[in-house]
Scaffold this motif. Structure first.
Motif, PDB file in Angstrom:
ATOM      1  N   LEU A 150     103.534 173.074  19.837  1.00 12.54           N
ATOM      2  CA  LEU A 150     103.751 172.458  18.532  1.00 12.54           C
ATOM      3  C   LEU A 150     102.501 172.471  17.666  1.00 12.54           C
ATOM      4  CD1 LEU A 150     105.814 169.337  19.596  1.00 12.54           C
ATOM      5  CD2 LEU A 150     106.661 171.444  18.577  1.00 12.54           C
ATOM      6  N   HIS A 151     101.371 172.718  18.290  1.00 17.61           N
ATOM      7  CA  HIS A 151     100.104 172.691  17.565  1.00 17.61           C
ATOM      8  C   HIS A 151     100.128 173.766  16.477  1.00 17.61           C
ATOM      9  CE1 HIS A 151      95.869 172.137  16.867  1.00 17.61           C
ATOM     10  NE2 HIS A 151      95.688 173.426  16.991  1.00 17.61           N
ATOM     11  N   ASP A 152      99.890 173.352  15.268  1.00 17.19           N
ATOM     12  CA  ASP A 152      99.924 174.252  14.121  1.00 17.19           C
ATOM     13  C   ASP A 152      98.640 174.035  13.332  1.00 17.19           C
ATOM     14  OD1 ASP A 152     100.411 175.692  11.812  1.00 17.19           O
ATOM     15  OD2 ASP A 152     102.466 174.998  11.600  1.00 17.19           O
ATOM     16  N   LEU A 153      97.786 175.036  13.329  1.00 14.33           N
ATOM     17  CA  LEU A 153      96.488 174.887  12.670  1.00 14.33           C
ATOM     18  C   LEU A 153      96.608 174.681  11.170  1.00 14.33           C
ATOM     19  CD1 LEU A 153      94.410 177.568  14.588  1.00 14.33           C
ATOM     20  CD2 LEU A 153      94.397 175.098  14.890  1.00 14.33           C
ATOM     21  N   ASP A 154      97.709 175.122  10.578  1.00 15.85           N
ATOM     22  CA  ASP A 154      97.892 174.978   9.136  1.00 15.85           C
ATOM     23  C   ASP A 154      98.533 173.640   8.765  1.00 15.85           C
ATOM     24  OD1 ASP A 154      96.823 177.482   8.671  1.00 15.85           O
ATOM     25  OD2 ASP A 154      98.760 178.465   8.910  1.00 15.85           O
ATOM     26  N   ALA A 155      98.998 172.882   9.750  1.00 15.79           N
ATOM     27  CA  ALA A 155      99.682 171.629   9.457  1.00 15.79           C
ATOM     28  C   ALA A 155      98.686 170.535   9.100  1.00 15.79           C
ATOM     29  CB  ALA A 155     100.517 171.179  10.651  1.00 15.79           C
ATOM     30  N   ARG A 156      99.093 169.725   8.128  1.00 13.57           N
ATOM     31  CA  ARG A 156      98.317 168.534   7.798  1.00 13.57           C
ATOM     32  C   ARG A 156      98.932 167.375   8.559  1.00 13.57           C
ATOM     33  NH1 ARG A 156      98.753 167.699   1.765  1.00 13.57           N
ATOM     34  NH2 ARG A 156     100.801 168.567   2.160  1.00 13.57           N
ATOM     35  N   VAL A 157      98.103 166.464   9.025  1.00 10.00           N
ATOM     36  CA  VAL A 157      98.604 165.312   9.751  1.00 10.00           C
ATOM     37  C   VAL A 157      98.846 164.184   8.759  1.00 10.00           C
ATOM     38  CG1 VAL A 157      98.107 163.584  11.508  1.00 10.00           C
ATOM     39  CG2 VAL A 157      97.424 165.962  11.872  1.00 10.00           C
ATOM     40  N   ALA A 158     100.075 163.673   8.772  1.00 10.95           N
ATOM     41  CA  ALA A 158     100.433 162.542   7.909  1.00 10.95           C
ATOM     42  C   ALA A 158     100.064 161.258   8.641  1.00 10.95           C
ATOM     43  CB  ALA A 158     101.921 162.579   7.583  1.00 10.95           C
ATOM     44  N   GLU A 159      99.234 160.478   8.012  1.00  9.92           N
ATOM     45  CA  GLU A 159      98.755 159.231   8.594  1.00  9.92           C
ATOM     46  C   GLU A 159      99.794 158.134   8.406  1.00  9.92           C
ATOM     47  OE1 GLU A 159      95.168 156.023   7.799  1.00  9.92           O
ATOM     48  OE2 GLU A 159      95.180 157.926   6.737  1.00  9.92           O
ATOM     49  N   LEU A 160      99.976 157.327   9.447  1.00  8.02           N
ATOM     50  CA  LEU A 160     100.872 156.181   9.361  1.00  8.02           C
ATOM     51  C   LEU A 160     100.186 155.120   8.503  1.00  8.02           C
ATOM     52  CD1 LEU A 160     103.474 154.757  10.330  1.00  8.02           C
ATOM     53  CD2 LEU A 160     102.135 153.892  12.256  1.00  8.02           C
ATOM     54  N   THR A 161     100.760 154.826   7.330  1.00  9.25           N
ATOM     55  CA  THR A 161     100.147 153.853   6.425  1.00  9.25           C
ATOM     56  C   THR A 161     100.902 152.529   6.392  1.00  9.25           C
ATOM     57  OG1 THR A 161     101.335 154.839   4.558  1.00  9.25           O
ATOM     58  CG2 THR A 161      99.079 155.597   4.958  1.00  9.25           C
ATOM     59  N   PHE A 162     102.135 152.505   6.929  1.00  9.40           N
ATOM     60  CA  PHE A 162     102.891 151.256   7.019  1.00  9.40           C
ATOM     61  C   PHE A 162     103.835 151.338   8.199  1.00  9.40           C
ATOM     62  CE2 PHE A 162     106.646 148.655   6.244  1.00  9.40           C
ATOM     63  CZ  PHE A 162     106.081 147.421   5.974  1.00  9.40           C
ATOM     64  N   ASP A 163     103.858 150.283   9.011  1.00 10.68           N
ATOM     65  CA  ASP A 163     104.796 150.161  10.126  1.00 10.68           C
ATOM     66  C   ASP A 163     105.286 148.719  10.114  1.00 10.68           C
ATOM     67  OD1 ASP A 163     106.160 149.919  12.542  1.00 10.68           O
ATOM     68  OD2 ASP A 163     104.632 150.967  13.709  1.00 10.68           O
ATOM     69  N   SER A 164     106.575 148.517   9.901  1.00  9.87           N
ATOM     70  CA  SER A 164     107.107 147.163   9.783  1.00  9.87           C
ATOM     71  C   SER A 164     106.905 146.338  11.047  1.00  9.87           C
ATOM     72  CB  SER A 164     108.588 147.198   9.399  1.00  9.87           C
ATOM     73  OG  SER A 164     109.340 147.856  10.399  1.00  9.87           O
ATOM     74  N   LEU A 165     106.738 146.991  12.202  1.00 13.07           N
ATOM     75  CA  LEU A 165     106.466 146.231  13.426  1.00 13.07           C
ATOM     76  C   LEU A 165     105.102 145.554  13.372  1.00 13.07           C
ATOM     77  CD1 LEU A 165     107.756 148.518  16.319  1.00 13.07           C
ATOM     78  CD2 LEU A 165     108.849 146.501  15.328  1.00 13.07           C
ATOM     79  N   VAL A 166     104.189 146.125  12.601  1.00 13.30           N
ATOM     80  CA  VAL A 166     102.819 145.616  12.532  1.00 13.30           C
ATOM     81  C   VAL A 166     102.534 144.946  11.199  1.00 13.30           C
ATOM     82  CG1 VAL A 166     100.392 146.293  12.622  1.00 13.30           C
ATOM     83  CG2 VAL A 166     102.047 147.444  14.087  1.00 13.30           C
ATOM     84  N   ASP A 167     102.983 145.556  10.112  1.00 10.49           N
ATOM     85  CA  ASP A 167     102.564 145.149   8.775  1.00 10.49           C
ATOM     86  C   ASP A 167     103.507 144.200   8.050  1.00 10.49           C
ATOM     87  OD1 ASP A 167     100.313 146.866   8.989  1.00 10.49           O
ATOM     88  OD2 ASP A 167     101.595 148.562   8.506  1.00 10.49           O
ATOM     89  N   ALA A 168     104.755 144.095   8.486  1.00 13.65           N
ATOM     90  CA  ALA A 168     105.733 143.285   7.745  1.00 13.65           C
ATOM     91  C   ALA A 168     105.716 141.841   8.228  1.00 13.65           C
ATOM     92  CB  ALA A 168     107.127 143.869   7.899  1.00 13.65           C
ATOM     93  N   ILE A 169     106.093 140.949   7.348  1.00 13.74           N
ATOM     94  CA  ILE A 169     106.237 139.540   7.690  1.00 13.74           C
ATOM     95  C   ILE A 169     107.645 139.352   8.238  1.00 13.74           C
ATOM     96  CG2 ILE A 169     106.305 137.198   6.757  1.00 13.74           C
ATOM     97  CD1 ILE A 169     104.337 138.202   4.587  1.00 13.74           C
ATOM     98  N   PRO A 170     107.787 138.781   9.447  1.00 15.15           N
ATOM     99  CA  PRO A 170     109.123 138.614  10.028  1.00 15.15           C
ATOM    100  C   PRO A 170     109.993 137.677   9.192  1.00 15.15           C
ATOM    101  CG  PRO A 170     107.395 137.874  11.552  1.00 15.15           C
ATOM    102  CD  PRO A 170     106.727 138.275  10.286  1.00 15.15           C
TER     103      PRO A 170
END
Length: 159
Positions: free
Chosen positions: A50-70
């Motif tokens: 799956l490794h693709d040298l041309d691929a950009r890695v999309a960073e996780l900027t929001f995860d409701s398990l961590v960032d959201a208020i229950p």
């Protein structure tokens, strides 16, 4: 006159050779007594493929398990994820019924839901960038987005 610290007698070379032989014997014993599970080996091969040298890695900027208020009383809220790579944003909702998401800015795209040893699930984003899958991810998963000439891959997450 030879001192105690004089190593010109080849002792260091013999120790290195002995260490190398011991290491090789231990590797062989581990291969026989504790072999690598075939599924783990296949996962490693697939991950390398799956490794693709041309691929950009999309960073996780929001995860409701961590960032959201229950919210009180809500026990099975969908997991909301946002990934960002430059100008591309990928919003994803993960539920027990599957996933749905949108590529922003809106554009048609091909998306693969990668899942370790399982075969990738191919999805198509419409002109508004929307996509769905009736199969929820199980275990570790990532998404690979192909649009135009660019490839963006998300970080791997556990479902």
């Amino acid at each position: 006159m030879s001192g105690a610290g004089d190593m010109n007698d080849g002792t260091a070379f013999d120790e290195d050779l002995g260490d190398g032989l011991l290491e090789e014997e231990l590797r062989q014993a581990a291969t026989v007594l504790d072999p690598l599970p075939p599924a783990l080996l296949q996962s490693a091969v697939d991950a390398f493929a799956l490794h693709d040298l041309d691929a950009r890695v999309a960073e996780l900027t929001f995860d409701s398990l961590v960032d959201a208020i229950p919210v009180r009383g809500v026990t099975d809220a969908p997991r909301m994820l946002t990934f960002t790579a430059g100008e591309v944003t990928l919003d994803v909702e993960v539920t027990e019924q599957g996933i749905m998401g949108q590529v922003l800015p809106p554009r048609p795209a091909r998306i693969e839901m990668l899942g370790g040893p399982q075969a990738a699930v191919s999805l198509t984003a419409d002109d508004m960038g929307r996509f769905t899958a009736d199969t929820p991810p199980r275990g570790p998963f990532a998404l690979r987005l192909r649009t135009g000439g660019s490839v963006v891959e998300t970080e791997w997450l556990r479902a």
